[in-house]
Scaffold this active site. Structure first.
Site, short mmCIF file in Angstrom:
data_model
loop_
_atom_site.label_atom_id
_atom_site.label_comp_id
_atom_site.label_asym_id
_atom_site.label_seq_id
_atom_site.Cartn_x
_atom_site.Cartn_y
_atom_site.Cartn_z
N ASN A 10 29.88 36.76 36.88
CA ASN A 10 29.57 37.73 37.94
C ASN A 10 30.42 38.97 37.71
OD1 ASN A 10 29.13 39.14 40.29
ND2 ASN A 10 30.32 37.74 41.60
N LYS A 12 30.28 41.75 39.29
CA LYS A 12 30.49 42.52 40.53
C LYS A 12 30.17 44.01 40.28
CE LYS A 12 33.96 39.17 41.75
NZ LYS A 12 34.87 38.74 42.79
N HIS A 102 26.92 35.50 47.91
CA HIS A 102 28.32 35.58 47.48
C HIS A 102 29.19 35.95 48.69
CE1 HIS A 102 31.95 36.98 45.45
NE2 HIS A 102 31.55 36.26 44.42
N GLU A 104 31.42 38.00 49.08
CA GLU A 104 31.59 39.44 49.30
C GLU A 104 30.36 40.04 49.99
OE1 GLU A 104 32.69 40.32 45.26
OE2 GLU A 104 34.54 39.19 45.56
N GLU A 174 32.59 28.24 46.04
CA GLU A 174 33.65 29.21 45.77
C GLU A 174 34.56 29.34 46.99
OE1 GLU A 174 32.42 32.18 42.54
OE2 GLU A 174 31.74 32.99 44.42
N GLY A 180 39.31 35.91 42.91
CA GLY A 180 40.02 37.11 42.50
C GLY A 180 41.50 37.10 42.86
N SER A 220 38.82 32.14 40.38
CA SER A 220 39.90 32.27 39.38
C SER A 220 39.76 31.26 38.23
CB SER A 220 41.27 32.15 40.05
OG SER A 220 41.44 33.21 40.99
#
Ligand code: PEP
Length: 259
Positions: A10, A12, A102, A104, A174, A180, A220
């Protein structure tokens, strides 16, 4: 039934279309040098929308086996939805996959489980495999409610689905606190939730769907931890953010079976 592991990158909101072409080229060369077997581990990249046409052109012209997809899609067919991208647009661009839900997107665009489920169903109906994200925030984990939380998301997203469709998707677990941040879930923590997801699919949709659905871990993941993560019974791959922008790292992860 054997599930083919999937390593999904991904990107992003990183890489313009020129950078995307270079990144995919470098990834293809590195995987080629390592004699990567795509039948053993599938590799897919998820560039921003504006890069997909360039990635398609490169993949087609060089006959690359790297798959690609988008990072989001609309649940609507077409019409007055400014800024959105439809499933048929992605189909025309040769996308095999699309990420939906996701964390985000949920955080910055307020996406709900119901919307995410609708996007996933729309994509699957058009032949694009959705990578459906779920995962808990740190407070939820600290309260010991992570399994319950994620299973609640699974129930809501797959509400009204048929078993055959459920068996064809990819779910990415996730934990938000691991995305991240450099804080990877331990393999046992990741397995606990991925195993619970598969058990819930079995309970609600039957053993066939549970056997064929692929469950990825994301948060991560990197060359140093991929092997241990992939050794877990219910982890069928990884959704990778940061490390997917480094072709050497991403290619090394795809080669985890040789580590
Ligand atoms: C992600 O964006 O889905 C992700 C897992 O990111 P990272 O690997 O950087 O934690």
């Amino acid at each position: 039934m054997a599930r083919t592991p999937l390593l999904a990158g991904n990107w992003k909101m990183n890489m313009d279309h020129l950078e995307a072409t270079h990144l995919v080229q470098k990834l293809a060369w590195t995987l080629g040098d390592a004699q990567h077997d795509f039948n053993r581990v599938e590799v897919a990249v998820f560039p921003p929308f504006t890069d997909i046409r360039s990635v398609q052109t490169l993949v087609d012209s060089d006959e690359l086996k790297i798959a690609y997809g988008a990072q989001d899609v609309s649940a609507q067919d077409n019409g007055a939805f400014t800024g959105d991208i439809s499933v048929s647009m992605l189909t025309k661009l040769g996308c095999s996959y699309v990420i939906v839900g996701h964390s985000e997107r949920r955080q910055y665009h307020g996406e709900t489980d119901t919307e995410v489920g609708a996007k996933a169903a729309k994509a699957l109906a058009a032949g694009i495999v959705p990578v459906i994200c779920c995962g808990e925030a740190l407070e939820v984990r600290e309260a010991g409610k992570h399994v319950e939380h994620v299973l609640g998301q699974i129930d809501a997203m797959f509400s009204g689905w048929e078993a055959d469709a459920v068996g064809r998707v990819v779910v990415a677990y996730e934990p938000i606190w691991a995305i991240g941040t450099g804080k990877v879930a331990t393999p046992a923590d990741a397995q606990e939730v991925c195993g619970a997801i598969r058990a819930r699919i079995s309970e609600r949709f039957g053993a066939g769907a549970a056997e064929s659905i692929r469950v990825l871990y994301g948060g991560s993941a990197k060359p140093g931890n991929i092997k241990e993560l992939m050794a877990q019974r219910d982890i069928d791959g990884a959704l990778v953010g940061g490390a997917s922008l480094k072709p050497e790292d991403f290619a090394a992860m795809a080669e985890y079976q040789k580590m």
